[in-house]
Design an enzyme around this catalytic site. Structure first.
Site, PDB file in Angstrom:
ATOM      1  N   TYR A 102      14.715 -43.276  40.982  1.00 51.47           N
ATOM      2  CA  TYR A 102      14.055 -43.803  41.870  1.00 51.47           C
ATOM      3  C   TYR A 102      13.310 -42.869  43.016  1.00 51.47           C
ATOM      4  CZ  TYR A 102      16.078 -48.197  40.641  1.00 51.47           C
ATOM      5  OH  TYR A 102      16.553 -49.507  40.081  1.00 51.47           O
ATOM      6  N   LEU A 172      12.360 -50.101  46.044  1.00 51.45           N
ATOM      7  CA  LEU A 172      13.465 -50.342  45.207  1.00 51.45           C
ATOM      8  C   LEU A 172      13.310 -51.802  44.404  1.00 51.45           C
ATOM      9  CD1 LEU A 172      16.191 -48.591  47.428  1.00 51.45           C
ATOM     10  CD2 LEU A 172      15.225 -47.834  44.899  1.00 51.45           C
ATOM     11  N   GLU A 175      10.910 -52.086  41.649  1.00 53.31           N
ATOM     12  CA  GLU A 175      11.458 -51.448  40.500  1.00 53.31           C
ATOM     13  C   GLU A 175      12.463 -51.898  39.747  1.00 53.31           C
ATOM     14  OE1 GLU A 175      12.011 -47.471  42.350  1.00 53.31           O
ATOM     15  OE2 GLU A 175      10.149 -46.843  41.305  1.00 53.31           O
ATOM     16  N   ASP A 176      13.409 -52.518  40.460  1.00 54.01           N
ATOM     17  CA  ASP A 176      14.581 -53.247  39.920  1.00 54.01           C
ATOM     18  C   ASP A 176      14.781 -54.516  40.810  1.00 54.01           C
ATOM     19  OD1 ASP A 176      16.843 -53.797  38.970  1.00 54.01           O
ATOM     20  OD2 ASP A 176      18.216 -52.148  39.882  1.00 54.01           O
ATOM     21  N   PRO A 177      14.193 -55.645  40.378  1.00 56.43           N
ATOM     22  CA  PRO A 177      14.127 -56.844  41.051  1.00 56.43           C
ATOM     23  C   PRO A 177      15.683 -57.464  41.525  1.00 56.43           C
ATOM     24  CG  PRO A 177      12.258 -56.860  39.695  1.00 56.43           C
ATOM     25  CD  PRO A 177      13.416 -55.908  39.284  1.00 56.43           C
TER      26      PRO A 177
END
Length: 467
Positions: A102, A172, A175-177
């Site tokens: 990330y 964050l 990018e990564d729900p």
């Protein structure tokens, strides 16, 4: 946030009664429960699709976290209502943690200009959409201006620190729900999302002109919770940040009560990228707001089924005892009169209140109901009109706020003279609303009428326990 909290108008008495006999005598969410959220892509004129709010997906690879003070691996977080495996962030090492895979440029920003540059860089890298980037920039300027109004000598440091963490959390999640369960437990570790929200909202409150009404009743409710009783708070609702604002006024005196509160929350606060990180730090019962139930006609039935699942989870929570549930029976946030511009709490929906009362009565646990008044719209007022699209503009101000609780209400006593159930529902709802308004008017007199503590009367005793 942060919370467009609402109830669902379709929760009929028949549906509630039918449900009780089928519910197992257990607590917590079932492992496989999923809440569908309607989504329509920009420019899509089709009927839309659904996003299912799932429990943790075991196929998602675990991520390692490296930091200067310690190493850790992702571990389950969340208690009571199902565990969710999330990326690990060391809450005690803010600004230094490094999550593999990330971008963390926001946490490395040394000033506001670098923070805004990072937004543009993430857009160029394809990690942020231009729409979200625009909203983040606008949020930064609005938050900066509001905190500067406070006159705090550390305002610049506060702004940079809080906005950097907020932007980092938003990125964050983009990018990564994160997926919310129908019954969501506040995520407190390894990253403390609850304190993140508290720290972000605290600089926006002018505590010198903020007040709590009937503090003794909050102590009384807290004691009832510790004895295993359930409590329902029927409240008006003004901003996305209501959960954090309520907790901030209570954190000096009733921290246990504040952290136990669960909020009936509309789907918008668990889908809007700018709201989600704040929502992750709250105990939520996720429903579809009745104000948005008919936005997409072909999704109405799906939303109703989802609300039924959430209603079942709420019933299970109440059966476990020691629950305090906040609900806005109006179905959404208060809004100013379009002609006069005056703010008045929206009327309570009688069916929503009656359903909550029945849930409480059928829980098998001692329960209590209280009207609650909240005055805080100046901090983060909602749009003038209800918007269908996700992504409203956030206006933010530094201002005093107020919270006051009325004595508990008894359905049997209030409706003793009613001739039928429908009349009883209306009378009970109106009585709760009138009580809330009585307290709201005292708060308004204290804050906007500049009467301060002198606005207290025989019904509302104002205090400022933080001074």
């Amino acid at each position: 946030m942060i919370s467009s909290v609402a109830s669902s108008s379709y929760w009929t008495t028949t549906a509630v009664v039918t449900m009780f006999s089928a519910l197992p005598r257990t607590t917590g969410c079932s492992a496989g429960c999923r809440l569908p959220i309607a989504r329509r892509s920009a420019g899509d004129s089709s009927s839309g699709s659904s996003i299912w709010l799932n429990c943790w997906d075991p196929s998602r690879r675990e991520r390692e976290i490296r930091g200067p003070k310690a190493s850790a691996v992702v571990r389950p977080v969340g208690r009571g209502c199902g565990s969710v495996t999330r990326r690990a962030v060391l809450a005690w090492d803010m600004g230094a943690e490094e999550e593999v895979g990330y971008s963390r440029c926001f946490l490395r920003a040394r000033n506001g200009e670098e923070l805004l540059f990072c937004i543009r860089r993430e857009v160029e890298a394809g990690k942020l959409s231009s729409e979200i980037a625009t909203r983040l920039e606008e949020l930064y300027y609005n938050y900066r201006n509001a905190v500067m109004q406070s006159g705090d000598p550390s305002a610049k440091e506060i702004i940079l620190s809080n906005m950097a963490v907020a932007f980092d959390r938003v990125l964050l999640d983009v990018e990564d729900p994160f997926s919310f369960l129908p019954c969501h437990k506040a995520i407190r570790e390894p990253f403390d999302y609850y304190m993140f929200g508290q720290n972000y909202l605290r600089p926006l409150i002018d505590f010198r002109t903020s007040y709590i009404g009937n503090l003794s009743l909050f102590f009384d409710m807290e004691e009832k919770l510790k004895r295993g009783h359930n409590i329902i708070l029927f409240s008006n609702h003004q901003t996305e940040a209501d959960p954090a604002l309520i907790s901030l006024l209570l954190e000096r005196t009733n921290l246990y009560f504040a952290e136990k509160m669960a909020f009936v929350a509309g789907d918008r606060v668990v889908t809007d990228p700018l709201c989600k990180p704040f929502s992750m730090g709250r105990n939520l019962i996720c429903v579809y707001s009745k104000k948005h139930m008919h936005d997409v006609p072909e999704l109405i039935e799906m939303k109703r089924r989802a609300n039924t699942r959430s209603l079942k989870e709420m019933a299970l929570l109440l059966r476990s005892g020691s629950q305090v549930i906040w609900i806005a029976p109006s179905g959404g946030r208060d809004r100013p009169d379009p002609l006069t511009g005056e703010w008045n709490p929206a009327p309570f929906d009688a069916s929503s209140m009656d359903n909550m009362r029945r849930l409480l009565d059928h829980s098998g646990v001692v329960g209590h109901m209280y009207p609650l008044a909240l005055l805080c719209y100046e901090v983060m007022p909602p749009p003038r009109e209800v918007e269908k699209q996700i992504g409203e503009r956030r206006k933010i101000s530094f201002h005093g706020i107020g919270l006051s609780v009325a004595p508990k209400i008894n359905f049997a006593e209030i409706t003793a003279g009613c001739e039928n159930p429908d009349e009883a529902k209306e009378v009970f709802s109106q009585a709760a609303y009138d009580s809330m308004i009585e307290h709201y008017n005292v708060l308004e007199s204290a804050i906007y009428g500049c009467k301060g503590l002198n606005a207290s009367n025989s019904i509302v005793s104002l205090s400022q326990p933080w001074l």
